[in-house]
Write an enzyme that holds these catalytic residues in place. Sequence first.
Site, PDB file in Angstrom:
ATOM      1  N   HIS A  58      21.273  27.531 -19.025  1.00 47.30           N
ATOM      2  CA  HIS A  58      20.801  27.556 -17.649  1.00 47.30           C
ATOM      3  C   HIS A  58      20.452  28.970 -17.196  1.00 47.30           C
ATOM      4  O   HIS A  58      19.476  29.169 -16.468  1.00 47.30           O
ATOM      5  CB  HIS A  58      21.858  26.961 -16.725  1.00 47.30           C
ATOM      6  N   LYS A 105       9.818  29.107  -4.312  1.00 49.84           N
ATOM      7  CA  LYS A 105      10.353  28.822  -5.637  1.00 49.84           C
ATOM      8  C   LYS A 105      10.935  27.420  -5.629  1.00 49.84           C
ATOM      9  O   LYS A 105      11.423  26.944  -4.602  1.00 49.84           O
ATOM     10  CB  LYS A 105      11.441  29.837  -6.004  1.00 49.84           C
ATOM     11  N   HIS A 109      19.041  21.298  -9.599  1.00 51.46           N
ATOM     12  CA  HIS A 109      20.496  21.151  -9.499  1.00 51.46           C
ATOM     13  C   HIS A 109      20.847  19.750  -9.978  1.00 51.46           C
ATOM     14  O   HIS A 109      21.543  18.990  -9.303  1.00 51.46           O
ATOM     15  CB  HIS A 109      20.974  21.394  -8.065  1.00 51.46           C
ATOM     16  N   ASN A 110      20.357  19.426 -11.176  1.00 49.24           N
ATOM     17  CA  ASN A 110      20.401  18.055 -11.668  1.00 49.24           C
ATOM     18  C   ASN A 110      21.800  17.594 -12.052  1.00 49.24           C
ATOM     19  O   ASN A 110      22.304  16.593 -11.541  1.00 49.24           O
ATOM     20  CB  ASN A 110      19.474  17.912 -12.881  1.00 49.24           C
ATOM     21  N   HIS A 111      22.410  18.296 -12.977  1.00 50.02           N
ATOM     22  CA  HIS A 111      23.698  17.842 -13.501  1.00 50.02           C
ATOM     23  C   HIS A 111      24.802  17.831 -12.441  1.00 50.02           C
ATOM     24  O   HIS A 111      25.564  16.865 -12.356  1.00 50.02           O
ATOM     25  CB  HIS A 111      24.102  18.698 -14.703  1.00 50.02           C
ATOM     26  N   GLN A 255      30.150  23.013  -7.054  1.00 50.13           N
ATOM     27  CA  GLN A 255      30.322  23.882  -5.911  1.00 50.13           C
ATOM     28  C   GLN A 255      30.394  23.081  -4.613  1.00 50.13           C
ATOM     29  O   GLN A 255      29.836  21.999  -4.515  1.00 50.13           O
ATOM     30  CB  GLN A 255      29.152  24.881  -5.823  1.00 50.13           C
ATOM     31  N   SER A 328      31.177  29.764  -6.252  1.00 43.54           N
ATOM     32  CA  SER A 328      31.341  29.478  -4.829  1.00 43.54           C
ATOM     33  C   SER A 328      30.075  29.883  -4.080  1.00 43.54           C
ATOM     34  O   SER A 328      29.430  30.886  -4.405  1.00 43.54           O
ATOM     35  CB  SER A 328      32.538  30.248  -4.264  1.00 43.54           C
ATOM     36  N   GLY A 552       9.966  30.130 -11.475  1.00 47.56           N
ATOM     37  CA  GLY A 552      10.405  28.739 -11.468  1.00 47.56           C
ATOM     38  C   GLY A 552      11.734  28.584 -12.161  1.00 47.56           C
ATOM     39  O   GLY A 552      12.583  29.475 -12.114  1.00 47.56           O
ATOM     40  N   SER A 555      15.157  23.293 -16.746  1.00 49.00           N
ATOM     41  CA  SER A 555      16.359  22.463 -16.812  1.00 49.00           C
ATOM     42  C   SER A 555      16.280  21.620 -18.075  1.00 49.00           C
ATOM     43  O   SER A 555      15.453  20.714 -18.175  1.00 49.00           O
ATOM     44  CB  SER A 555      16.478  21.564 -15.575  1.00 49.00           C
TER      45      SER A 555
END
Length: 750
Positions: A58, A105, A109-111, A255, A328, A552, A555
């Site tokens: 990532h 941009k 935040h898929n997983h 998070q 965090s 960009g 993922s």
Amino acid sequence: MQKSQLDTVAAATSDPTREQPWADLGLKADEYAKIREILGRRPTSSELAMYSVMWSEHCSYKSSKVHLKQFGELSQETPIGPMLAGIGENAGVIDIGQGYAVSFKVESHNHPSYVEPYQGAATGIGGIVRDIIAMGARPVAVMDPLRFGPLDADDTHRVLPGIVAGVGGYGNCLGLPNIGGEAVFDETYLGNPLVNALCVGVLKHEDLHLAKASGVGNQVILYGARTGGDGIGGVSILASETFEDTGPAKRPAVQVGDPFMEKLLIECTLEIFAAGLVAGIQDLGGAGLSCATSELASAGDGGMVVHLDKVPLRDSTLSPEEILMSESQERMMAVVEPADVEAFLAICKKWEVEASVIGEVTDTGRLEIDWHGERVVDVPPRSVAHDGPTYHRPFARPDWQDALQADGAEALARPATGEELKATLLKLVASPNLCDKSWITDQYDRYVRGNTVLAQPSDSGMVRVDEETNLGVAISTDCNGRFAKLDPYFGAQLALVESYRNVSTGGATPLAISDCLNFGSPEDPAVMWQFAEACRGLKDACAELGVPVTGGNVSLYNQTGETAILPTPVVAVLGVIEDVTRRTPSGFQAEGERIFLLGETREELSGSEWAHVVHGHLGGLPPQVDLAAEKALSQLLVEGVGLLTSAHDVSDGGLAQTLVESALHRNIGASVAVGDDAFLGLFAESTARAVVTVTEADADALVALAAKHGVPLTPLGRTGGSELTVEGQFTVALDEVRTAWSATLPAALA
């Protein structure tokens, strides 16, 4: 990471054979060996934590950067002027004229959104907003391209409501309008939804800020929320491994977001910028402090010392390793000249944002981190932030690709009568991918701040930048994963040209792109071939259209077990419009106007919504890409502002879907003739097409404009009434169409 006795640099030197959990942290044996070679010793546990998150897929792009580098070969000029910041920065920055620039941009935040839908999606919005702040821009709007499994699947019912609530809850609390996006359903996204988030911000040229720690003696200040145990490892590790069939296991905590703190952070940061108190700045997202410290040091003078025990904590039991890995939210790191520290801290206090001086810039060329006087990190910062592994993953066209492409939609049974055509239209408009998405978009505030000009369901989102001149920008995100599966090179180009076309229909000139490249496991040569082809396709199309890639996100590992998602290269196009009050709306505006089709219709049904919905079929070749035709159409649409009373692109669902959406916009019907082959005329998905309307008096002017740009022009009919009539085939009441179109999501998600 297991808590243990403090592992210092001195201990690492004197105890070189201590076993370390490098494999548990996602590192490969050769990567661990490389770290030892760089340091000339074993890493401390804190150093191991930093390298593990920063060398993750990532954060390091280790499988993708060999393909991404071709984007840097593109011209950095846009139709307006130079790109002010691009690949490698927190976000791209584009000159839009009149002294203004925009930063935009799109990221994934898929997983995390699969593991914890609400917080995963919410913190996806929070993270992309901080990227825009870090460039010196005020965020003005967000967008959310989403992908889910089948609408009737239990897991879709688990993740979709939470994801939508997370996007809306966080964005609404920030006071940012959500002006566009997508919601697409396909069985390959079951167990692996895609949550891509875009933010756009506005700044003056002189307000641009970059992520670097320069100036020996300058102070390093961490400000925003306290650091906690949520998100330890977070997206950096979570997005670097394939989900197993057995479901959630061995996954780091997601998070937890606090949008109210982020709102304070935005206002605090912008006031700090206005006061000229920042020499360098970086948001804390993936990899947290590991990323912020190493990237700032690496991009600056190359040295930094940090006192980790000065980091404000929510949990006093956190170890140095955990503090360095924590993701965090709502945190920023600034580099500030000593004389400005007092003023910086005063502004933070005014906004009730906690701030602590935790280190300073040095000339050692090392990133040194201490914990209560003991050195736990001593590394070359570039080795952490920029010189991670580079994989030349094997890639090969899969054996099944030829058979897939040979299985076209030409032989599928087609509706033959008017009644069958009508039934097909109603079935398609009610299908999950074409139906009304207001169940989702009504949860978003689309007009807060008062500068939203266009939002869902318009072709693109548009916001006003300057209230005096009415300068504005338009943005669209798009991708058809089925097309990319059939041919990833042209599939990526099809995503680009649809976004390009959507921006143009509103009257904006396309300037630049940002992309979010969502693919399966890079360890699968077939997936890597898809990725390589998509990158090559985007680069070639951008070069011909004259739009640079500003940055960009990639993922990977978007698959469950052996099932990879459809290759999904989401492309966001940003365009500029001189006067938003003269934009062209997407839907029919008045009765009695002439309707025309711009562009050429061909027999292109493979990968279409008709083949997908009616036959459950995927095969053949996707629609032909004609970049010259797209460019000519765009120029016509931009020049046609003021002449055209409406413009709507033709894409998913073909002309039928375009007519339905145009008619339902203001409940104005139409009567059209679609040629001898009504089925093809209604449902083919050929590109470089748009439906436009003009007054009767302006019809000749449109004919002349189309001839000037070499764009085929076909008269379709006229607007009016409360029905949609396809001459010689069928008539359907708009009320019946609206009922079918609007009932799907509420019925499924009630």
